[in-house]
Design a protein around this motif. Structure first.
Motif, PDB file in Angstrom:
ATOM      1  N   VAL A  35     -39.062  27.089 -40.698  1.00 30.57           N
ATOM      2  CA  VAL A  35     -40.408  27.013 -40.848  1.00 30.57           C
ATOM      3  C   VAL A  35     -40.630  25.929 -42.295  1.00 30.57           C
ATOM      4  N   GLY A  36     -41.673  25.344 -42.229  1.00 30.94           N
ATOM      5  CA  GLY A  36     -42.345  24.370 -43.348  1.00 30.94           C
ATOM      6  C   GLY A  36     -42.254  25.003 -44.705  1.00 30.94           C
ATOM      7  N   PHE A  37     -41.289  25.840 -45.172  1.00 27.68           N
ATOM      8  CA  PHE A  37     -41.477  26.290 -46.701  1.00 27.68           C
ATOM      9  C   PHE A  37     -40.704  25.276 -47.304  1.00 27.68           C
ATOM     10  N   LEU A  38     -41.073  25.169 -48.665  1.00 29.26           N
ATOM     11  CA  LEU A  38     -40.610  24.070 -49.542  1.00 29.26           C
ATOM     12  C   LEU A  38     -39.391  24.718 -50.148  1.00 29.26           C
ATOM     13  N   PRO A  39     -38.518  24.044 -50.643  1.00 34.19           N
ATOM     14  CA  PRO A  39     -37.265  24.597 -51.341  1.00 34.19           C
ATOM     15  C   PRO A  39     -37.562  26.016 -52.137  1.00 34.19           C
ATOM     16  N   ALA A  40     -36.709  26.853 -52.238  1.00 33.55           N
ATOM     17  CA  ALA A  40     -36.857  28.095 -52.818  1.00 33.55           C
ATOM     18  C   ALA A  40     -37.109  27.744 -54.411  1.00 33.55           C
ATOM     19  N   GLU A  41     -38.156  28.592 -54.935  1.00 34.06           N
ATOM     20  CA  GLU A  41     -37.922  28.647 -56.486  1.00 34.06           C
ATOM     21  C   GLU A  41     -37.848  29.984 -56.985  1.00 34.06           C
ATOM     22  N   ASN A  63     -35.500  21.419 -43.568  1.00 34.93           N
ATOM     23  CA  ASN A  63     -34.938  22.516 -43.854  1.00 34.93           C
ATOM     24  C   ASN A  63     -33.702  22.784 -42.643  1.00 34.93           C
ATOM     25  N   VAL A  64     -34.088  22.373 -41.733  1.00 38.43           N
ATOM     26  CA  VAL A  64     -33.074  22.319 -40.479  1.00 38.43           C
ATOM     27  C   VAL A  64     -31.853  21.634 -40.985  1.00 38.43           C
TER      28      VAL A  64
END
Length: 137
Positions: A35-41, A63-64
């Motif tokens: 899904v369209g989540f930003l890179p993890a922080e 992400n894909v």
């Protein structure tokens, strides 16, 4: 026999259930729905790239792509993509974004096969995409 290996890019959080973001076995790489989540922080909950279909779709592609690259694949290795939309009215816009994105990627191979379906996703999410890649080695 070839071992099954989980693919987890540094940009991704730990999945919320017992699954891998990607799995490779031999020359097959399956990317789980992204899904369209930003890179993890660290220490922050997942955040969407924005409220628009465009922002979420482009982040979903990123992400894909991160999982494909971590697993040794490129978009040219993708045989099948599945797109899940929450709103039938987003179909035409998603196709425009999709076509433009892959034109910019400069793919060498023919376009992958694709299926698009309409689903329910958690609140605020508009699109999910998964991919199946077959690598040469």
């Amino acid at each position: 026999m070839t071992e099954k290996v989980a693919i987890v890019p540094a940009t991704h959080t730990t999945p919320p259930a017992k699954f891998s973001h990607g799995v490779r076995k031999g020359n097959i790489l399956q990317v789980a729905g992204q899904v369209g989540f930003l890179p993890a922080e660290e220490g922050k909950p997942p955040t969407t790239a924005g409220p628009t279909l465009r922002a979420q779709t482009l982040q979903t592609f990123a992400n894909v792509k991160a999982i494909l690259e971590e697993g040794g694949a490129t978009w040219d290795d993708v045989m099948m993509m599945r797109v899940y939309l929450t709103d039938v009215d987003h179909f035409a816009e998603m196709n425009e974004i999709y076509n433009a994105y892959f034109e910019e990627q400069g793919l060498k191979a023919p376009a992958s096969a694709r299926t698009t379906v309409y689903v329910g996703l958690p609140k605020g999410l508009l699109i999910e995409i998964d991919a199946l890649a077959v690598l040469d080695a």
